[in-house]
Design an enzyme around this catalytic site. Structure first.
Site, mmCIF file in Angstrom:
data_model
loop_
_atom_site.group_PDB
_atom_site.id
_atom_site.type_symbol
_atom_site.label_atom_id
_atom_site.label_comp_id
_atom_site.label_asym_id
_atom_site.label_seq_id
_atom_site.Cartn_x
_atom_site.Cartn_y
_atom_site.Cartn_z
ATOM 1 N N SER A 241 0.874 -1.376 0.130
ATOM 2 C CA SER A 241 0.114 -0.011 0.176
ATOM 3 C C SER A 241 0.745 1.131 0.098
ATOM 4 O O SER A 241 0.524 2.328 -0.824
ATOM 5 C CB SER A 241 -0.765 -0.022 1.295
ATOM 6 O OG SER A 241 -1.777 1.362 1.256
ATOM 7 N N TRP B 28 2.365 1.683 -3.282
ATOM 8 C CA TRP B 28 1.333 2.135 -4.331
ATOM 9 C C TRP B 28 1.185 3.744 -4.286
ATOM 10 O O TRP B 28 0.894 4.245 -5.438
ATOM 11 C CB TRP B 28 -0.237 1.550 -3.730
ATOM 12 C CG TRP B 28 -1.387 2.043 -4.986
ATOM 13 C CD1 TRP B 28 -1.692 1.355 -6.101
ATOM 14 C CD2 TRP B 28 -2.137 3.114 -4.594
ATOM 15 N NE1 TRP B 28 -2.725 1.959 -6.495
ATOM 16 C CE2 TRP B 28 -3.047 3.158 -5.615
ATOM 17 C CE3 TRP B 28 -2.181 4.026 -3.235
ATOM 18 C CZ2 TRP B 28 -4.207 3.907 -5.745
ATOM 19 C CZ3 TRP B 28 -3.211 5.131 -3.634
ATOM 20 C CH2 TRP B 28 -4.268 4.822 -4.576
ATOM 21 N N HIS B 29 1.385 4.271 -3.074
ATOM 22 C CA HIS B 29 1.197 5.694 -3.111
ATOM 23 C C HIS B 29 2.567 6.317 -3.601
ATOM 24 O O HIS B 29 2.561 7.440 -3.996
ATOM 25 C CB HIS B 29 1.188 6.236 -1.686
ATOM 26 C CG HIS B 29 -0.081 5.966 -1.143
ATOM 27 N ND1 HIS B 29 -0.424 4.720 -0.496
ATOM 28 C CD2 HIS B 29 -0.945 6.742 -1.156
ATOM 29 C CE1 HIS B 29 -1.688 4.889 -0.064
ATOM 30 N NE2 HIS B 29 -2.201 6.154 -0.433
ATOM 31 N N GLY B 30 3.731 5.736 -3.813
ATOM 32 C CA GLY B 30 4.898 5.997 -4.286
ATOM 33 C C GLY B 30 6.127 5.452 -3.735
ATOM 34 O O GLY B 30 6.026 4.647 -2.759
ATOM 35 N N PHE C 91 -1.293 9.983 -7.148
ATOM 36 C CA PHE C 91 -0.881 8.579 -6.922
ATOM 37 C C PHE C 91 -1.770 7.648 -7.869
ATOM 38 O O PHE C 91 -1.482 6.382 -7.947
ATOM 39 C CB PHE C 91 -1.746 8.147 -5.505
ATOM 40 C CG PHE C 91 -1.109 9.011 -4.478
ATOM 41 C CD1 PHE C 91 0.267 8.957 -4.311
ATOM 42 C CD2 PHE C 91 -1.939 9.591 -3.504
ATOM 43 C CE1 PHE C 91 0.784 9.947 -3.435
ATOM 44 C CE2 PHE C 91 -1.361 10.454 -2.521
ATOM 45 C CZ PHE C 91 -0.037 10.499 -2.338
#
Length: 454
Positions: A297, A300-302, A454
């Site tokens: 997770s 996924w944001h960076g 994102f």
């Protein structure tokens, strides 16, 4: 074309008016074309990327469904998901490459569809147009909610007459979303950005204040987008899933994730956490599954270490809760758990918002600078924040309105309840909301929503 721009307002009015004049059998095509026009308005090649992901997963889902052996099915699943994962990794790790807006959301939606076909949960969609609309429908294209095919595809096929109550409900929900974005998130962002983008110029209580402000900002920014998207879809008779359920009224980190960005958290639960074994494994493995899921997770944001550490912290906090309250052991909802959970969440937001690990550590190390002298501690914060009494009063009122709405939404559909009230009660509420947006939002500035990156 941003949701909070005049061009989007004009676009939406035109699309809405034309939609109900188009015969039902062509409405999917109308919405598909408008959705691609909406997305390609940003960059032409964005549309090519969207079409590529759509065509790939549509085709391989059909092959997967026809496959005779388990090996063939796995092969088609990998052929459909691995390229999307690699493209995401490429964009996430490419520092000098601009991340296409919405790519994470529609890639995850496409992969979720393919996995559901693989599991036999749904049949592969044969009508390419309906499937393409499922992936690209413009209200959810930029930042979700991440939809599921079994919930959305039947809605796109069903004839949807004009329903006055749907339209008015959608408009009211959109208005509330705009209030959260324009009056709270964008206003708070000015102070948050000033301090977090120049952390070495500030110390002390000001960091505590802006970290709480950022917690409110990111919630209002993203849930505001979700409200606008859900309300917008409602205008066309489409029901999206709820994406936020008063997350800051959570009594634990686990409960928070059942209320925050629900479409993404359930995606990770169903397609990452459960396939790893979930909680149906030895305790050590269960803890590892939690940590892996939240690390994914975070990525996924960076790919920045700040996001990975943010994800790791949430994983560790969930592990701690799991060890303290094993499965089957009831956890009492003591009133102190609410502020403690919020404080922990704010602490993790420091890493999410900071521009680097070094900045995050600076903020943490200076949170209580000069706290031994309370008057100086508060005075320094007032100077650093540089807010007038009128600004602080306005911010306080807006947060109070948010808290009241979220509190009552735990048990009621607030918009529906207000709609049931008499004319002289509900209309002053509507007018006050619109006037507040008009007077106290940033004029002439269409700022991007945080989750676009994102």
């Amino acid at each position: 074309m941003l949701f909070n721009s005049i061009s989007f307002g004009i676009f939406l009015v035109i699309v809405f008016l034309l939609y109900y004049t188009v015969p039902h059998k062509y409405r999917w095509l109308f919405l598909l074309l408008t959705s691609y026009a909406f997305y390609m308005n940003l960059h032409l090649w964005y549309g090519l990327l969207l079409f590529g992901a759509t065509f790939l997963t549509y085709t391989l889902a059909i092959f997967l469904e026809k496959a005779q052996s388990a090996g063939q099915k796995k092969g088609y699943l990998l052929l459909g998901t691995l390229p999307l994962i690699l493209v995401l990794v490429f964009f996430k790790t490419g520092r000098s490459i601009l991340l296409p807006i919405g790519i994470s959301f529609y890639f995850f939606q496409s992969m979720g569809y393919l996995i559901d076909v693989y599991r036999g949960k749904i049949k592969a969609e044969r009508h390419f147009g309906y499937y393409a609309l499922f992936v690209s429908f413009f209200p959810q294209l930029f930042a979700g909610p991440i939809g599921r095919a079994d919930a959305l595809l039947p809605q796109y096929k069903k004839e949807r007459p004009f329903v006055y109550d749907n339209v008015t409900y959608g408009l009211k929900l959109m208005a509330w979303g705009y209030f959260k974005k324009l009056v709270i998130a964008d206003v708070f962002a000015q102070t948050v950005n000033q301090l977090y983008d120049h952390v070495h110029s500030y110390v002390g209580f000001a960091f505590i204040v802006v970290t709480v402000m950022y917690a409110i900002e990111i919630y209002c920014d993203f849930s505001g987008y979700s409200d606008i998207a859900i309300g917008c879809a409602k205008l066309f008779g489409i029901d999206f899933m709820t994406n936020f359920k008063s997350p800051y009224f959570s009594f634990s980190i686990k409960e928070f994730w059942s209320r925050w960005h629900i479409s993404l958290s359930t995606w990770f639960r169903d397609y990452v956490y459960i396939p790893l074994g979930g909680n149906r494994v030895p305790k050590w493995r269960h803890c590892l599954n939690l940590l892996i899921t939240f690390l994914v997770s975070g990525f996924w944001h960076g790919s920045a270490l700040t996001y990975l550490l943010w994800g790791a912290l949430h994983g560790l906090l969930q592990i701690a809760e799991t060890l303290l309250y094993p499965k089957g052991k009831e956890r009492k909802r003591h009133f102190l758990y609410l502020p403690v959970t919020f404080i922990l969440l704010c602490f993790t937001w420091i890493f999410f918002r900071a521009n680097s690990i070094q900045d995050a550590l600076w903020v943490i190390s200076r949170l209580f600078w000069d706290a031994s002298r309370p008057l100086n501690y508060l005075k320094t914060a007032v100077i650093c924040l540089n807010l007038s009494y009128a600004q602080m009063f306005g911010m306080g009122l807006s947060v109070l309105a948010l808290a009241v709405y979220d509190y009552f939404s735990l048990k009621y559909d607030v918009i529906m309840e207000i709609s049931k009230q008499k004319f002289f009660i509900r209309w002053p509420v509507y007018v006050l909301l619109l006037v507040t947006i008009a007077l106290f939002s940033s004029k002439g500035v269409a700022t991007e929503f945080i989750y676009f990156q994102f």
